[in-house]
Write a protein that holds these residues in place. Sequence first.
Motif, mmCIF file in Angstrom:
data_model
loop_
_atom_site.group_PDB
_atom_site.id
_atom_site.type_symbol
_atom_site.label_atom_id
_atom_site.label_comp_id
_atom_site.label_asym_id
_atom_site.label_seq_id
_atom_site.Cartn_x
_atom_site.Cartn_y
_atom_site.Cartn_z
ATOM 1 N N LEU A 92 -17.319 12.528 23.764
ATOM 2 C CA LEU A 92 -16.056 12.174 24.425
ATOM 3 C C LEU A 92 -14.882 12.239 23.444
ATOM 4 N N ARG A 93 -15.116 11.822 22.217
ATOM 5 C CA ARG A 93 -14.036 11.848 21.221
ATOM 6 C C ARG A 93 -13.576 13.263 20.888
ATOM 7 N N THR A 94 -14.435 14.250 21.087
ATOM 8 C CA THR A 94 -14.021 15.621 20.790
ATOM 9 C C THR A 94 -12.906 16.074 21.705
ATOM 10 N N GLY A 95 -12.811 15.448 22.881
ATOM 11 C CA GLY A 95 -11.803 15.851 23.846
ATOM 12 C C GLY A 95 -12.243 17.023 24.699
ATOM 13 N N VAL A 96 -13.387 17.601 24.372
ATOM 14 C CA VAL A 96 -13.903 18.743 25.121
ATOM 15 C C VAL A 96 -14.580 18.265 26.402
ATOM 16 N N TYR A 97 -15.184 17.067 26.343
ATOM 17 C CA TYR A 97 -15.929 16.531 27.482
ATOM 18 C C TYR A 97 -15.205 15.333 28.076
ATOM 19 N N THR A 98 -15.404 15.129 29.369
ATOM 20 C CA THR A 98 -14.873 13.963 30.054
ATOM 21 C C THR A 98 -16.028 13.222 30.706
ATOM 22 N N HIS A 99 -15.735 12.077 31.286
ATOM 23 C CA HIS A 99 -16.770 11.289 31.942
ATOM 24 C C HIS A 99 -17.345 12.016 33.153
ATOM 25 N N GLN A 100 -16.654 13.040 33.650
ATOM 26 C CA GLN A 100 -17.142 13.775 34.814
ATOM 27 C C GLN A 100 -18.093 14.912 34.449
ATOM 28 N N ASP A 101 -18.188 15.270 33.176
ATOM 29 C CA ASP A 101 -19.068 16.364 32.771
ATOM 30 C C ASP A 101 -20.522 15.963 32.926
ATOM 31 N N ARG A 102 -21.355 16.941 33.258
ATOM 32 C CA ARG A 102 -22.770 16.672 33.518
ATOM 33 C C ARG A 102 -23.478 16.079 32.315
ATOM 34 N N ILE A 103 -23.172 16.572 31.129
ATOM 35 C CA ILE A 103 -23.873 16.070 29.945
ATOM 36 C C ILE A 103 -23.551 14.597 29.713
ATOM 37 N N ILE A 104 -22.307 14.204 29.962
ATOM 38 C CA ILE A 104 -21.917 12.803 29.800
ATOM 39 C C ILE A 104 -22.585 11.955 30.880
ATOM 40 N N ALA A 105 -22.605 12.465 32.103
ATOM 41 C CA ALA A 105 -23.273 11.746 33.198
ATOM 42 C C ALA A 105 -24.761 11.559 32.881
ATOM 43 N N GLU A 106 -25.387 12.586 32.329
ATOM 44 C CA GLU A 106 -26.807 12.496 31.979
ATOM 45 C C GLU A 106 -27.026 11.473 30.862
ATOM 46 N N LEU A 107 -26.152 11.494 29.858
ATOM 47 C CA LEU A 107 -26.267 10.497 28.791
ATOM 48 C C LEU A 107 -26.074 9.092 29.351
ATOM 49 N N ASN A 108 -25.110 8.928 30.262
ATOM 50 C CA ASN A 108 -24.905 7.625 30.885
ATOM 51 C C ASN A 108 -26.156 7.180 31.645
ATOM 52 N N ARG A 109 -26.818 8.113 32.334
ATOM 53 C CA ARG A 109 -28.039 7.785 33.068
ATOM 54 C C ARG A 109 -29.130 7.335 32.086
ATOM 55 N N GLN A 110 -29.269 8.075 30.982
ATOM 56 C CA GLN A 110 -30.278 7.724 29.987
ATOM 57 C C GLN A 110 -29.970 6.368 29.339
ATOM 58 N N ILE A 111 -28.686 6.099 29.132
ATOM 59 C CA ILE A 111 -28.276 4.813 28.565
ATOM 60 C C ILE A 111 -28.658 3.686 29.524
ATOM 61 N N GLN A 112 -28.361 3.881 30.801
ATOM 62 C CA GLN A 112 -28.720 2.863 31.797
ATOM 63 C C GLN A 112 -30.229 2.649 31.846
ATOM 64 N N ASP A 113 -30.990 3.751 31.786
ATOM 65 C CA ASP A 113 -32.448 3.638 31.775
ATOM 66 C C ASP A 113 -32.931 2.860 30.553
ATOM 67 N N ALA A 114 -32.344 3.151 29.398
ATOM 68 C CA ALA A 114 -32.746 2.472 28.163
ATOM 69 C C ALA A 114 -32.422 0.983 28.242
ATOM 70 N N ILE A 115 -31.282 0.642 28.833
ATOM 71 C CA ILE A 115 -30.911 -0.763 28.987
ATOM 72 C C ILE A 115 -31.873 -1.443 29.956
ATOM 73 N N LYS A 116 -32.201 -0.744 31.040
ATOM 74 C CA LYS A 116 -33.097 -1.291 32.055
ATOM 75 C C LYS A 116 -34.496 -1.522 31.479
ATOM 76 N N ASP A 117 -34.923 -0.666 30.557
ATOM 77 C CA ASP A 117 -36.266 -0.751 29.993
ATOM 78 C C ASP A 117 -36.405 -1.837 28.928
ATOM 79 N N GLN A 118 -35.280 -2.415 28.486
ATOM 80 C CA GLN A 118 -35.367 -3.465 27.476
ATOM 81 C C GLN A 118 -36.010 -4.703 28.088
#
Length: 125
Positions: A92-118
Motif C-alpha cells: 500500500l505504501r508504494t502507491g501502486v496498490y489500493t485497498h480495492q486491488d485483488r492482492i490487497i484483498a487476498e492479504l486482508n483475507r489471510q490476515i483475518q484468517d490468521a487472527i481467527k486461528d489464534q
Amino acid sequence: MQREQENAMILLKKQQAELAAMRLRYVATEEKEAVQQDRKELDSIRNDLNGLKEQNRMDPTHSVSEPVPGLSQNASADEHLSRLLEERDTLLRTGVYTHQDRIIAELNRQIQDAIKDQPETVRVM
C-alpha cells in the motif's frame, strides 16, 4: 480567434492536469493517514499481545522451567500475522496498490484468517 481557442484549450489541459495531480496528492495523503492509523492499531495489538505473553510466562501455575503450552506455536502464528500485515502495508505504501486491488484483498483475507486461528487466550480483539 483560432489562436485564442488554442490558448484556452492549452490552459484548460494544464488546469485539468493540475487538478488530477491535486487529487492524487489528496488520495495519497488519505492512504498515508490510513496506513499510519493501521500501524498504530497494530502496535497497540502487539503491545497487548506481548503483555499477555508476559503474563503467561509469569503465571504461577507454571514452574520456571516448564514451557508455556502452545507458546512457540503462538509465536509462529504471530510472526506469520506480522509478515502478512507488513507485506500488505508495504504494498500500500508504494502507491501502486489500493485497498480495492485483488492482492490487497487476498492479504486482508489471510490476515483475518490468521487472527481467527489464534487461540482465544491470546487473541486481543
